[in-house]
Design an enzyme around this catalytic site. Sequence first.
Site, short mmCIF file in Angstrom:
data_model
loop_
_atom_site.label_atom_id
_atom_site.label_comp_id
_atom_site.label_asym_id
_atom_site.label_seq_id
_atom_site.Cartn_x
_atom_site.Cartn_y
_atom_site.Cartn_z
N ASP A 11 2.77 19.37 14.42
CA ASP A 11 3.88 19.12 15.34
C ASP A 11 5.14 19.26 14.51
O ASP A 11 5.37 18.47 13.58
CB ASP A 11 3.81 17.70 15.92
CG ASP A 11 2.60 17.51 16.85
OD1 ASP A 11 2.28 18.46 17.60
OD2 ASP A 11 1.99 16.43 16.81
N ASP A 130 -0.56 17.82 28.90
CA ASP A 130 -0.41 16.45 28.42
C ASP A 130 -0.73 15.53 29.60
O ASP A 130 -0.09 15.62 30.64
CB ASP A 130 1.01 16.20 27.93
CG ASP A 130 1.36 17.07 26.71
OD1 ASP A 130 0.43 17.42 25.95
OD2 ASP A 130 2.55 17.40 26.52
#
Lengths: 266, 204
Positions: A11, A130
Amino acid sequence: MLAKRIIPCLDVKEGRVVKGTHFLDLRDAGDPVELAKLYNRDGADELVFLDITASPEGRGTLSRLVRSVATELDIPFTVGGGIRTQEDVRDVLRNGADKTSLNTAAVEHPELITEISDVFGAQCTVVAIDARRRFEEREDRITVQTPQGPCWFEVYTYGGRKATGMDALEWAARAEELGAGELLVTSMDRDGTKRGFDNLLYGAMSRIVGVPVVASGGAGEPRHFLEAFTEGKADAALAASVFHYGNYPVPVVKEYLRSQGVEVRK
Amino acid sequence: MTSVAVLDYGVGNLFSMSNALRRAGLEVKVTGDPEEIGSADAIVLPGVGNFGPASVKLLPFAEPIRRALEEDVPMLGSCLGMQLLFERSEESPEVGLGLLKGWVRRFQGEFKVPHMGWNTIEAARESPLLEGIPDGEYFYFVHSYYPEPAEGDVTLALTDYGGGFTSIVESGPLYGTQFHPEKSGRAGAMLLSNFAGIVRGRRG
């Protein structure tokens, strides 16, 4: 036989790898190029790079950094974060990515999935979802029984900031129909918790879709990867902090899986 | 330095292949010009995507490739680039290069398609391409179609996915891998380094 895949995830925010909990409280985890080299050498089966600042702040993906990371790799490389157009996809592919993952843009413009899949191929089109548990029973949602009661899974966009009201399981099936070649599904409930993957989510999804599902969120120890494959029926398991901070390097996780009879690449 | 022409016919990503061939010690010339094939020591045909449009884009390269192979210039096709070596595909009506006899078939059965991920190979015979690569080694695959050679002796290795299919072919100076060697970690690097060795050996 096809091996189960272990995928470290970078990330990336402002050029650094970061890691949070429930998508918040980000802390520094290192240099993306150095980590990429390490994982490539360690026998990671793929690498995922998510530009986590891109979507909320409307910036494009960091092409140069993508290129530097890609140059270090001889394994498949997925890039996501802020990808909104065919041109964005072309740009990351030109800089060495093999697949692109679409998240917010796919939810807002589902036809983008088909467009990317038609032009670049389904093998290149990953839809990232998500999802977060919603403990309520609704007839118009696919409900799963959990020890805490029945729940459905809600899709979030903009890096977990925006609830969409959409059913993640239905969205997964629709994304497949539209041309997604793979689904990267992150449990926001488990993200950064090290409590294990949300295998009720993946188990339910594997009954609905035919394309490979990558489980993400919650890995804290080798046993969790095993459970993602056995209970969650996932094709691949993705993790970040468990690898970044050296708690369980990729070879340790793979050795454990092999000892439990899971086929993994040596 | 020994040079390899990586054919840029508008299909797929040439970054990783070029990168991997450079690591294998070859000088890489990415080219979209069929005339440049003649001056290369080897040819690499990468490719992802659909057989039909790719075979059309490849048409201008067909004759130069044929001429190079007649002069024993080593050539390697990977993934769609391997399928295009064959005559026909179930994916679309257009014809391939026809350098190898046979069809490209679609996977059918109770398993996930595309076949995507790491799978193993078993050699059908010995070859300098597989030197140092034992049976059971993993390579990275992404495909929904697989080649079915009409002449079995071109099969160099098999892979099991709902039954065995041909994952590497060899016919004289011509090689093809259904997997992506450039994405297959150390094993893929070894295979490309063997290919580079074949190219250098021929060149003396």
